[in-house]
Motif scaffolding. Structure first.
Motif: not given
Length: 68
Positions: A1-6
């Motif tokens: 799983m690849v996630r973008f986190v801000l």
């Protein structure tokens, strides 16, 4: 799983947090295409006074509390 986190510390922004977050989201929505979408990519996020208030990053880690 690849996630973008801000991750933005709203207690650190100059001015109205809703306005600052809106500006940050607009800026990065247009700029994110210039970055690699792979784990390890990251960038500092600044408010309208150019004060660092957070970062975004791409990770292969599961979401906090996610099972699996």
């Amino acid at each position: 799983m690849v996630r973008f986190v801000l991750d933005v510390d709203l207690d650190e922004v100059v001015g109205d947090p809703a306005e600052e977050l809106s500006r940050i989201l607009r800026y990065w929505a247009g700029n994110v295409k210039h970055y690699p979408f792979e784990p390890g990519a990251t960038e500092v996020v600044s408010d309208s006074a150019y004060t660092p208030v957070g970062r975004w990053f791409i990770t292969a880690e599961p979401a906090p509390g996610a099972e699996g």
